[in-house]
Design a protein around this motif. Sequence first.
Motif, PDB file in Angstrom:
ATOM      1  N   ARG A  24     -39.732  56.975 -58.559  1.00 31.49           N
ATOM      2  CA  ARG A  24     -38.961  57.597 -59.372  1.00 31.49           C
ATOM      3  C   ARG A  24     -37.378  57.471 -59.196  1.00 31.49           C
ATOM      4  O   ARG A  24     -36.513  57.292 -60.094  1.00 31.49           O
ATOM      5  CB  ARG A  24     -39.142  59.187 -59.483  1.00 31.49           C
ATOM      6  CG  ARG A  24     -40.682  59.520 -60.430  1.00 31.49           C
ATOM      7  CD  ARG A  24     -40.969  60.745 -59.909  1.00 31.49           C
ATOM      8  NE  ARG A  24     -40.088  61.460 -60.698  1.00 31.49           N
ATOM      9  CZ  ARG A  24     -40.374  62.848 -61.003  1.00 31.49           C
ATOM     10  NH1 ARG A  24     -41.277  63.440 -60.084  1.00 31.49           N
ATOM     11  NH2 ARG A  24     -39.618  63.930 -61.416  1.00 31.49           N
ATOM     12  N   ARG A  25     -37.104  57.337 -57.702  1.00 28.46           N
ATOM     13  CA  ARG A  25     -35.636  57.381 -57.326  1.00 28.46           C
ATOM     14  C   ARG A  25     -35.323  55.807 -57.868  1.00 28.46           C
ATOM     15  O   ARG A  25     -34.042  55.620 -58.214  1.00 28.46           O
ATOM     16  CB  ARG A  25     -35.368  57.403 -55.756  1.00 28.46           C
ATOM     17  CG  ARG A  25     -35.479  58.872 -55.482  1.00 28.46           C
ATOM     18  CD  ARG A  25     -35.276  58.980 -53.949  1.00 28.46           C
ATOM     19  NE  ARG A  25     -33.832  58.735 -53.502  1.00 28.46           N
ATOM     20  CZ  ARG A  25     -33.352  59.035 -52.485  1.00 28.46           C
ATOM     21  NH1 ARG A  25     -33.947  59.544 -51.613  1.00 28.46           N
ATOM     22  NH2 ARG A  25     -32.059  58.748 -52.126  1.00 28.46           N
ATOM     23  N   PHE A  26     -36.043  55.004 -57.535  1.00 32.29           N
ATOM     24  CA  PHE A  26     -35.930  53.274 -57.820  1.00 32.29           C
ATOM     25  C   PHE A  26     -35.825  53.280 -59.499  1.00 32.29           C
ATOM     26  O   PHE A  26     -34.719  52.605 -60.043  1.00 32.29           O
ATOM     27  CB  PHE A  26     -36.944  52.460 -57.385  1.00 32.29           C
ATOM     28  CG  PHE A  26     -36.641  50.978 -57.509  1.00 32.29           C
ATOM     29  CD1 PHE A  26     -35.514  50.370 -57.004  1.00 32.29           C
ATOM     30  CD2 PHE A  26     -37.220  50.328 -58.269  1.00 32.29           C
ATOM     31  CE1 PHE A  26     -35.122  49.334 -57.131  1.00 32.29           C
ATOM     32  CE2 PHE A  26     -37.004  48.923 -58.739  1.00 32.29           C
ATOM     33  CZ  PHE A  26     -35.756  48.422 -57.840  1.00 32.29           C
ATOM     34  N   ALA A  27     -36.474  53.862 -60.256  1.00 35.22           N
ATOM     35  CA  ALA A  27     -36.538  54.089 -61.785  1.00 35.22           C
ATOM     36  C   ALA A  27     -35.120  54.528 -62.014  1.00 35.22           C
ATOM     37  O   ALA A  27     -34.459  54.047 -63.091  1.00 35.22           O
ATOM     38  CB  ALA A  27     -37.746  54.698 -62.430  1.00 35.22           C
ATOM     39  N   ALA A  28     -34.547  55.476 -61.339  1.00 37.08           N
ATOM     40  CA  ALA A  28     -33.464  56.202 -62.060  1.00 37.08           C
ATOM     41  C   ALA A  28     -32.337  55.518 -61.682  1.00 37.08           C
ATOM     42  O   ALA A  28     -31.505  55.103 -62.466  1.00 37.08           O
ATOM     43  CB  ALA A  28     -33.379  57.510 -61.301  1.00 37.08           C
ATOM     44  N   LEU A  29     -32.065  54.726 -60.507  1.00 39.42           N
ATOM     45  CA  LEU A  29     -31.301  53.525 -60.198  1.00 39.42           C
ATOM     46  C   LEU A  29     -31.174  52.435 -61.083  1.00 39.42           C
ATOM     47  O   LEU A  29     -30.262  52.145 -61.600  1.00 39.42           O
ATOM     48  CB  LEU A  29     -31.497  53.239 -58.642  1.00 39.42           C
ATOM     49  CG  LEU A  29     -30.394  52.114 -58.049  1.00 39.42           C
ATOM     50  CD1 LEU A  29     -29.124  52.970 -58.233  1.00 39.42           C
ATOM     51  CD2 LEU A  29     -30.801  52.024 -56.858  1.00 39.42           C
ATOM     52  N   LEU A  30     -32.203  51.954 -61.674  1.00 40.51           N
ATOM     53  CA  LEU A  30     -32.384  50.994 -62.391  1.00 40.51           C
ATOM     54  C   LEU A  30     -31.905  51.312 -63.828  1.00 40.51           C
ATOM     55  O   LEU A  30     -31.178  50.692 -64.288  1.00 40.51           O
ATOM     56  CB  LEU A  30     -33.744  50.351 -62.565  1.00 40.51           C
ATOM     57  CG  LEU A  30     -34.522  49.702 -61.548  1.00 40.51           C
ATOM     58  CD1 LEU A  30     -35.848  49.225 -61.958  1.00 40.51           C
ATOM     59  CD2 LEU A  30     -33.703  48.444 -61.188  1.00 40.51           C
ATOM     60  N   ILE A  31     -32.248  52.688 -64.287  1.00 40.31           N
ATOM     61  CA  ILE A  31     -31.648  52.990 -65.518  1.00 40.31           C
ATOM     62  C   ILE A  31     -30.094  53.181 -65.448  1.00 40.31           C
ATOM     63  O   ILE A  31     -29.195  52.759 -66.270  1.00 40.31           O
ATOM     64  CB  ILE A  31     -32.254  54.445 -65.945  1.00 40.31           C
ATOM     65  CG1 ILE A  31     -33.757  54.325 -66.287  1.00 40.31           C
ATOM     66  CG2 ILE A  31     -31.520  55.065 -67.093  1.00 40.31           C
ATOM     67  CD1 ILE A  31     -34.239  55.558 -66.371  1.00 40.31           C
ATOM     68  N   ALA A  84     -35.328  60.663 -65.097  1.00 36.66           N
ATOM     69  CA  ALA A  84     -36.391  60.552 -64.196  1.00 36.66           C
ATOM     70  C   ALA A  84     -36.833  61.919 -63.529  1.00 36.66           C
ATOM     71  O   ALA A  84     -37.948  62.171 -62.754  1.00 36.66           O
ATOM     72  CB  ALA A  84     -36.342  59.409 -62.913  1.00 36.66           C
ATOM     73  N   ARG A  85     -36.330  63.024 -63.912  1.00 39.74           N
ATOM     74  CA  ARG A  85     -36.392  64.196 -63.635  1.00 39.74           C
ATOM     75  C   ARG A  85     -36.335  64.442 -61.985  1.00 39.74           C
ATOM     76  O   ARG A  85     -36.948  64.933 -61.161  1.00 39.74           O
ATOM     77  CB  ARG A  85     -37.927  64.872 -63.950  1.00 39.74           C
ATOM     78  CG  ARG A  85     -38.280  64.836 -65.254  1.00 39.74           C
ATOM     79  CD  ARG A  85     -37.613  65.733 -66.166  1.00 39.74           C
ATOM     80  NE  ARG A  85     -38.031  67.292 -65.569  1.00 39.74           N
ATOM     81  CZ  ARG A  85     -37.273  68.240 -66.021  1.00 39.74           C
ATOM     82  NH1 ARG A  85     -36.058  67.958 -66.552  1.00 39.74           N
ATOM     83  NH2 ARG A  85     -37.635  69.242 -65.651  1.00 39.74           N
TER      84      ARG A  85
END
Length: 122
Positions: free
Chosen positions: A11-18, A64-65
Amino acid sequence: MTKLGPAHLGRRFAALLIDWALCLVIASFYADPRVIAWPPVVLLILFNALFIGPFGQTPGMALARLRCVSAADGGAIGVLMGLVRGVLLALLVPAVIMDDNRRGLHDRAAGSIVVSLPPRGR
């Protein structure tokens, strides 16, 4: 209030990608990120200072909550510590050196921790 646990890496990686994609789009309005690489990096640092510092979330973290809070009291880390966190995150290496609570060196330097928020509606 329930205790929030450290956020999972996915989730942290997804947030960073966004956030990175958003920085690339914004930077493309005034510079070509394929030619000049630093504008999106500066935007990512500013995102950390101006969004995480006072509000605890970047746009990617909100989707990503996730929330970045003070490890000491669960409150906001402030703009200065958000800036410190952003600069170290931009260096990348401090972000991948983590402790047992999934706090990278950038989080430890800023006194922050990224936590998962409960699902909406709870």
